[in-house]
Design an enzyme around this catalytic site. Structure first.
Site, PDB file in Angstrom:
ATOM      1  N   ALA A  66       0.853  -1.174   0.000  1.00 24.27           N
ATOM      2  CA  ALA A  66       0.000   0.000   0.000  1.00 24.27           C
ATOM      3  C   ALA A  66       0.897   1.235   0.000  1.00 24.27           C
ATOM      4  CB  ALA A  66      -0.890  -0.014   1.226  1.00 24.27           C
ATOM      5  N   GLY A 109       0.672  -5.113   0.867  1.00 21.76           N
ATOM      6  CA  GLY A 109      -0.509  -5.177   0.001  1.00 21.76           C
ATOM      7  C   GLY A 109      -0.195  -5.799  -1.358  1.00 21.76           C
ATOM      8  N   GLU A 112      -0.423  -9.400  -0.769  1.00 16.52           N
ATOM      9  CA  GLU A 112      -1.857  -9.692  -0.574  1.00 16.52           C
ATOM     10  C   GLU A 112      -2.614  -9.654  -1.895  1.00 16.52           C
ATOM     11  OE1 GLU A 112      -2.041  -6.630   2.475  1.00 16.52           O
ATOM     12  OE2 GLU A 112      -2.795  -8.118   3.876  1.00 16.52           O
ATOM     13  N   GLU A 132       4.549  -5.234   7.195  1.00 14.17           N
ATOM     14  CA  GLU A 132       3.773  -4.191   7.873  1.00 14.17           C
ATOM     15  C   GLU A 132       4.222  -3.958   9.310  1.00 14.17           C
ATOM     16  OE1 GLU A 132       2.505  -6.558   5.942  1.00 14.17           O
ATOM     17  OE2 GLU A 132       0.883  -5.749   4.697  1.00 14.17           O
TER      18      GLU A 132
HETATM   19  C1  HXC Z   1       5.076   4.392  -1.077  1.00 18.96           C
HETATM   20  C2  HXC Z   1       7.017   3.446  -1.803  1.00 18.96           C
HETATM   21  C3  HXC Z   1       6.640   2.193  -1.266  1.00 18.96           C
HETATM   22  C4  HXC Z   1       5.370   2.111  -0.611  1.00 18.96           C
HETATM   23  C5  HXC Z   1       8.559   1.963  -2.192  1.00 18.96           C
HETATM   24  N1  HXC Z   1       8.213   3.248  -2.375  1.00 18.96           N
HETATM   25  N2  HXC Z   1       7.623   1.295  -1.515  1.00 18.96           N
HETATM   26  N3  HXC Z   1       6.238   4.523  -1.711  1.00 18.96           N
HETATM   27  N4  HXC Z   1       4.640   3.252  -0.537  1.00 18.96           N
HETATM   28  N5  HXC Z   1       4.900   0.969  -0.092  1.00 18.96           N
HETATM   29  C6  HXC Z   1       8.960   4.300  -3.049  1.00 18.96           C
HETATM   30  C7  HXC Z   1      10.099   4.821  -2.184  1.00 18.96           C
HETATM   31  O1  HXC Z   1       9.621   5.826  -1.306  1.00 18.96           O
HETATM   32  C8  HXC Z   1      11.024   5.391  -3.231  1.00 18.96           C
HETATM   33  O2  HXC Z   1      10.522   6.633  -3.672  1.00 18.96           O
HETATM   34  C9  HXC Z   1      10.877   4.411  -4.382  1.00 18.96           C
HETATM   35  O3  HXC Z   1       9.608   3.775  -4.187  1.00 18.96           O
HETATM   36  C10 HXC Z   1      11.943   3.354  -4.379  1.00 18.96           C
HETATM   37  O4  HXC Z   1      12.058   2.777  -3.101  1.00 18.96           O
HETATM   38  P1  HXC Z   1      13.455   2.582  -2.345  1.00 18.96           P
HETATM   39  O5  HXC Z   1      13.156   2.230  -0.942  1.00 18.96           O
HETATM   40  O6  HXC Z   1      14.323   3.771  -2.574  1.00 18.96           O
HETATM   41  O7  HXC Z   1      14.070   1.344  -3.142  1.00 18.96           O
HETATM   42  P2  HXC Z   1      14.896   0.094  -2.588  1.00 18.96           P
HETATM   43  O8  HXC Z   1      15.973   0.550  -1.639  1.00 18.96           O
HETATM   44  O9  HXC Z   1      15.308  -0.672  -3.799  1.00 18.96           O
HETATM   45  O10 HXC Z   1      13.869  -0.775  -1.726  1.00 18.96           O
HETATM   46  C11 HXC Z   1      12.721  -1.345  -2.332  1.00 18.96           C
HETATM   47  C12 HXC Z   1      11.773  -1.863  -1.243  1.00 18.96           C
HETATM   48  C13 HXC Z   1      11.506  -0.718  -0.216  1.00 18.96           C
HETATM   49  C14 HXC Z   1      12.395  -3.062  -0.522  1.00 18.96           C
HETATM   50  C15 HXC Z   1      10.487  -2.325  -1.941  1.00 18.96           C
HETATM   51  O11 HXC Z   1      11.086   0.444  -0.943  1.00 18.96           O
HETATM   52  C16 HXC Z   1      10.450  -1.029   0.798  1.00 18.96           C
HETATM   53  O12 HXC Z   1      10.724  -1.695   1.791  1.00 18.96           O
HETATM   54  N6  HXC Z   1       9.250  -0.472   0.592  1.00 18.96           N
HETATM   55  C17 HXC Z   1       8.182  -0.566   1.577  1.00 18.96           C
HETATM   56  C18 HXC Z   1       7.577  -1.946   1.627  1.00 18.96           C
HETATM   57  C19 HXC Z   1       6.484  -2.013   2.673  1.00 18.96           C
HETATM   58  O13 HXC Z   1       6.695  -1.694   3.860  1.00 18.96           O
HETATM   59  N7  HXC Z   1       5.316  -2.431   2.232  1.00 18.96           N
HETATM   60  C20 HXC Z   1       4.145  -2.529   3.124  1.00 18.96           C
HETATM   61  C21 HXC Z   1       3.347  -1.270   3.067  1.00 18.96           C
HETATM   62  S1  HXC Z   1       1.982  -1.338   4.154  1.00 18.96           S
HETATM   63  P3  HXC Z   1      11.463   7.957  -3.721  1.00 18.96           P
HETATM   64  O14 HXC Z   1      10.514   9.036  -4.121  1.00 18.96           O
HETATM   65  O15 HXC Z   1      12.071   8.106  -2.382  1.00 18.96           O
HETATM   66  O16 HXC Z   1      12.472   7.602  -4.792  1.00 18.96           O
HETATM   67  C22 HXC Z   1       0.851  -2.286   3.363  1.00 18.96           C
HETATM   68  C23 HXC Z   1      -0.446  -2.502   4.085  1.00 18.96           C
HETATM   69  C24 HXC Z   1      -1.446  -3.189   3.221  1.00 18.96           C
HETATM   70  O17 HXC Z   1       1.064  -2.739   2.293  1.00 18.96           O
HETATM   71  C25 HXC Z   1      -2.812  -2.964   3.774  1.00 18.96           C
HETATM   72  C26 HXC Z   1      -3.899  -3.478   2.874  1.00 18.96           C
HETATM   73  C27 HXC Z   1      -3.904  -2.953   1.472  1.00 18.96           C
END
Ligand code: HXC
Length: 258
Positions: A66, A109, A112, A132
């Site tokens: 998400a 997400g 999911e 998460e």
């Molecule tokens: C918003 C995101 C994002 C996310 C990545 N980006 N994941 N933006 N929401 N979930 C953006 C980053 O801010 C960044 O933007 C760009 O994408 C690249 O990410 P980096 O972190 O710089 O790349 P990298 O180091 O290669 O790492 C990739 C990654 C990491 C491992 C995927 O980005 C990551 O851990 N992302 C979060 C994953 C996460 O926590 N997902 C769960 C979310 S909660 P900029 O502008 O800085 O370049 C969820 C709840 C679901 O999903 C609920 C029901 C739907």
């Protein structure tokens, strides 16, 4: 169909392909994307020329979850009234089979979303996780439920409580994905699987999907009853007559979807 966050194509006869297309945000799922996605699924589901749907991201990321930027400042009441996760229910309502073709990250997400589909074809670089917990929350769109049913309690607990991420091979070994293919060919494999399913008797495919999904929702007795009634029901279709006649005449069947 023109969308801003997804692309919809028909690359193979009978197959609709949806590509998540926010590459700079790692295909983070915001409300706009999810709403377009649910619209595209609905359109493809209603289209008689489509027998199977494939959803994919790009080679590096399926979806990183998400959109954290969008959620960060939201309050509980806003989350509830916006019902962001409710859009996942619309995917569950799609009657045609859906295959997720996953390469790179499928996190939160994104994982999911893949698990909301009926089958998953993974590339060798696919990584599945429910991170998460790192954000102070828990999965909200099936991560604690579908994942546990797929991989079992032990692995699900590690993934949800401690951000264990699965490689494609592990996901295959634990029964989360159907098959693993090289990055160069995973999408073609998914499309070929979809083409093959789309070439089969449409009403039987639809009822088969429903019946298998009931195995996760109903007690065994009710599930068996659901299956039996639909088995009998299919004898009311022209395709059943054609399928059995074609077998006896030693020729391929011609399905009509009636
Ligand atoms: C918003 C995101 C994002 C996310 C990545 N980006 N994941 N933006 N929401 N979930 C953006 C980053 O801010 C960044 O933007 C760009 O994408 C690249 O990410 P980096 O972190 O710089 O790349 P990298 O180091 O290669 O790492 C990739 C990654 C990491 C491992 C995927 O980005 C990551 O851990 N992302 C979060 C994953 C996460 O926590 N997902 C769960 C979310 S909660 P900029 O502008 O800085 O370049 C969820 C709840 C679901 O999903 C609920 C029901 C739907």
């Amino acid at each position: 169909m023109e969308y801003e966050n997804i692309l919809v194509e028909r690359p193979v006869e009978g197959v609709g392909l949806i590509r998540l297309n926010r590459p700079r945000q790692f295909n983070a799922l915001n409300s706009a994307l999810l709403s377009e996605l649910s619209d595209a699924f609905e359109v493809l589901d209603r289209d008689d020329a489509i027998g199977c749907i494939v959803i994919t991201g790009n080679d590096k990321v399926f979806a990183a979850g998400a959109d954290i930027k969008e959620m960060a400042d939201a309050g509980a009441v806003e989350m509830l009234t916006r019902d962001f996760v409710g859009l996942f229910d619309r995917i569950r309502a799609v009657r045609k089979p859906i295959i997720a073709a996953v390469s790179g990250w499928a996190l939160g997400g994104g994982c999911e979303l893949a698990m909301s589909c009926d089958m998953i074809v993974a590339s060798e670089s696919a990584r599945f996780g429910q991170p998460e917990i790192n954000l102070g929350v828990i999965p909200g769109a099936g991560g604690t439920q579908r994942l546990t049913r797929a991989v079992g309690k032990a692995i699900a607990m590690e993934m949800v409580l401690n951000d264990r991420r699965l490689s494609a091979q592990e996901a295959y070994d634990f029964g989360l994905v159907n098959r693993v293919a090289p990055v160069e060919s995973y999408l073609d494999e998914a499309l070929e699987l979809a083409r093959s399913i789309a070439s089969r008797a449409p009403i039987a495919v639809r009822l088969a999907k429903e019946a298998v999904n009931k195995a996760f929702e109903l007690p065994l007795g009710e599930g068996l009853e659901f299956e039996r009634r639909n088995f009998y029901f299919l004898f009311a279709t022209e395709d059943q007559k054609e399928g059995m006649k074609a077998f006896l005449e030693k020729r391929p069947p011609e399905w009509k979807g009636r």
